[in-house]
Structure formats: C-alpha cells, structure tokens
Design an enzyme around this catalytic site. Structure first.
Site, PDB file in Angstrom:
ATOM      1  NE  ARG A 178      -3.716  -2.113   2.683  1.00 19.83           N
ATOM      2  CZ  ARG A 178      -3.493  -3.285   3.283  1.00 19.83           C
ATOM      3  NH1 ARG A 178      -2.295  -3.517   3.816  1.00 19.83           N
ATOM      4  NH2 ARG A 178      -4.430  -4.204   3.336  1.00 19.83           N
ATOM      5  CE  LYS A 208      -7.914  -0.891   5.786  1.00 14.99           C
ATOM      6  NZ  LYS A 208      -8.737  -0.957   4.542  1.00 14.99           N
ATOM      7  CG  HIS A 268      -5.054   1.091  -4.099  1.00 22.02           C
ATOM      8  ND1 HIS A 268      -4.520   0.848  -2.843  1.00 22.02           N
ATOM      9  CD2 HIS A 268      -6.066   0.197  -4.255  1.00 22.02           C
ATOM     10  CE1 HIS A 268      -5.195  -0.134  -2.270  1.00 22.02           C
ATOM     11  NE2 HIS A 268      -6.133  -0.543  -3.102  1.00 22.02           N
ATOM     12  NE  ARG A 274      -3.445  -3.377  -1.490  1.00 26.84           N
ATOM     13  CZ  ARG A 274      -2.895  -4.209  -0.594  1.00 26.84           C
ATOM     14  NH1 ARG A 274      -1.576  -4.330  -0.539  1.00 26.84           N
ATOM     15  NH2 ARG A 274      -3.640  -4.915   0.226  1.00 26.84           N
ATOM     16  CG  HIS A 292      -6.705  -8.421   1.045  1.00 23.32           C
ATOM     17  ND1 HIS A 292      -6.988  -8.732  -0.267  1.00 23.32           N
ATOM     18  CD2 HIS A 292      -6.397  -7.090   1.052  1.00 23.32           C
ATOM     19  CE1 HIS A 292      -6.858  -7.654  -1.019  1.00 23.32           C
ATOM     20  NE2 HIS A 292      -6.499  -6.652  -0.243  1.00 23.32           N
ATOM     21  CE1 TYR A 352      -6.832  -6.595  -7.300  1.00 24.48           C
ATOM     22  CE2 TYR A 352      -6.934  -7.958  -5.338  1.00 24.48           C
ATOM     23  CZ  TYR A 352      -6.654  -6.756  -5.939  1.00 24.48           C
ATOM     24  OH  TYR A 352      -6.197  -5.710  -5.182  1.00 24.48           O
TER      25      TYR A 352
END
Length: 329
Positions: A159, A184, A256, A259, A282, A291
């Site tokens: 990120r 995150k 992003h 990414r 994630h 995706y």
C-alpha cells in the site's frame, strides 16, 4: 461541556489508539467525518459546535448529513458508507457509558449503508508496466529512486502508506530476500523480493546509504515522502510512459493501481487466491475475490477447460450460411 465532546475525546485519545490500534489514516478519516458532521449540524440547526449534544446525533440528523454528502459535496456511495462507518464506530463505544441515550444511539446505529455499484479493478498490462518502469530518468538521483520505488510497488503490492513508511532496515537483500512492513490494522507481514526487483533495488540501496535519513525512498532532506508526493511522481512518469504505451490514456492510474497490478500478475500466474490475500495483507479472501472478475482471459481459460475434447477452444461463432445451418438441424 456537552456529553458529545468528552465522548469524542475518549474515543480518539484512548479507544482508537490504545485499544483498537487503528492506523493513522483511519483515525484521520474518522476525525474528518465528525468534523464534517458537527459543521453540518451547526449550519442546519444554528447550534454552536460546543453546544451540540449526543441527543442531536439521531437518525434524522445522520440521514440528512449523509444525503448532504452525496447531493451537495458529490460524494459517492462508497464515501458515504465510509462516513457512516466512522459515525457508528464512535457511537458504538459511547453507548455503554450513556444508557440514558440508548434509544437514540441504538436507532442511529441501525442507519443502513447504501448499496454501491461495484467498481472495476484497474490494473496495468505487462507492456504498460514496462513503459512505466522505464519512464524515470536513470541519469538523475530522483529518477533512480522513483524507478526503484515503482519496481518495488509493482512486485510486492505494498500500500502507499506502507511504501512511504519503509526504512532501510525493512529491506533484506541477502538469502531469502524480502521486505517487511506493518500494514493496515497493525498487521506485520514479510513479502519476498524477486531477482528482477533486486537487480534494481540493490544498486539503488548502495547509493541510498550515502544520503541522510532512514527512509528507503527519501525526499530532498532525507525525510519520508508523503502520499501526495508519491502520487505526483507517479503522474509525472505516467505522462512519459503514455508516449510509449498509448493505452494508458484510457486508465485512471494511482499508486493503488500498482497494488492491483501486483495482485493480477500473481493471479494470472496461477497463484491461489488465499495466497494472494496473504501476500496483500487482506484479512480474508473476500477482499481478494474482486480480482477474479477483473480479467476476462482468466474466465475464458476456465471456459476452455470445460469444453469437450471434440470442441475447438475459442469463442463461438455461428455458421456464415444461416439457411444451411437451419437445414442441418
């Protein structure tokens, strides 16, 4: 002082940091939401900001604020829902301490999110990626820095907040080369580095150590680059890359997007979605499933594998002579 002020102070100084461990970006987003909400209440009710109480944060006020975001400020449904999440977060923590406002807060927590139209994931093709990575000028320090940064971003899928926070100690170029970061949700992870990435990164790091600061990708005085600085550098190189790869003109490319590009490269290489979720940091594969819908070639490959051995792979095309076709039935 009203009950709202100490509730906000308690949430942002204690709960968000010490108990929940929210990232600085999340805390800033929640803070901005409450600033907007309080300003909206002041403008619509005439009550000064320091006089707004918990009782005023009811269903009607929240709904009116959310409608204001979309109708006046032009926010999307996604942004609207993110603001609602910030309001709920504070109210949910406040509820146990103020049972006298339980009815108002409970009803406010039940305000539904608005269904948002799913957005198509933007990613770069191999040709577009190569054009972008070749755009920075290798004759300058900033050019070599930017090429190393973009190469690392495309390969690892970090990120933008993770890239800007990297220090020299986070890059490990020896056996089992990898980069470490705290992403995150305060989650630590390590991402392998490929030989191609090391080819760019190792000489850059050798030059980097002669400059001040500990940031992997520093600014002029050795400080960590800001998010805006990275986006500006990307925009500059995109302009140059578009001359070589015109298809970039049709895409809205941000940091992003790189990414997303890393994730799609892994998916196209046959890597399992669960592994990609771990790679990107994630919490579960539901965030990674998007995706699967982004590249039609993956779906086409799945269809081709389901055809019988007597059927030629490819997209169906009807016979050119429709009368002959109907006669043959």
């Amino acid at each position: 002082m009203t009950l709202l002020a100490p509730s906000l102070q308690s949430y942002f100084t204690d709960h968000a940091h010490a108990r929940k461990g929210l990232s600085p970006n999340t805390i800033a987003a929640y803070r901005d939401t409450w600033r907007l909400l309080i300003k909206h209440l002041t403008a619509t009710t005439g009550v000064p900001a320091d006089k707004i109480d918990l009782a005023m944060i009811d269903v009607e006020a929240i709904t009116a604020f959310l409608e204001h975001l979309q109708a006046v400020r032009g926010n999307s449904a996604v942004t609207r829902n993110a603001r609602l999440t910030a309001i709920r977060a504070v109210l949910a923590v406040t509820l146990p301490d103020h049972p006298e406002h339980a009815d108002t807060i409970t009803r406010a927590l039940a305000v539904p999110a608005r269904r948002a139209t799913p957005r198509t994931v933007q990613f770069l093709t191999v040709e577009e990626t190569e054009a972008l990575l070749d755009a920075p000028d290798p004759r300058t320090w900033t050019g070599r820095r930017d090429r190393a940064l973009l190469t690392l971003a495309v390969q690892t899928g970090l990120r933008i907040s993770e890239l800007t926070a990297l220090t020299i100690n986070d890059i490990h170029t020896g056996a089992g080369a990898h980069v470490t970061c705290t992403g995150k949700g305060r989650k630590y992870r390590a991402t392998p580095l490929t030989a191609a990435t090391l080819t760019v990164l190792v000489p850059y790091l050798a030059e980097r150590v002669t400059r001040p600061g500990a940031a992997v990708f520093p600014g002029p005085r050795g400080q960590h680059l800001s998010r805006d600085a990275l986006e500006r550098r990307l925009s500059k190189h995109l302009a140059a890359a578009t001359e070589r790869s015109p298809s970039l003109r049709a895409k809205h490319v941000t940091m992003h997007t790189l990414r997303h590009t890393a994730a799609m490269r892994l998916l196209q290489a046959g890597v399992d979605v669960a592994v990609i979720a771990l790679w990107l940091g994630h919490e579960n594969t539901s965030s990674t499933d998007v995706y699967l819908h982004a590249d039609m070639t993956i779906k086409q490959a799945a269809i081709d594998r389901t055809r019988g051995p007597q059927v030629t792979p490819g997209t169906y095309a009807p016979a050119p002579d429709v009368l002959a076709f109907l006669t043959s039935l």
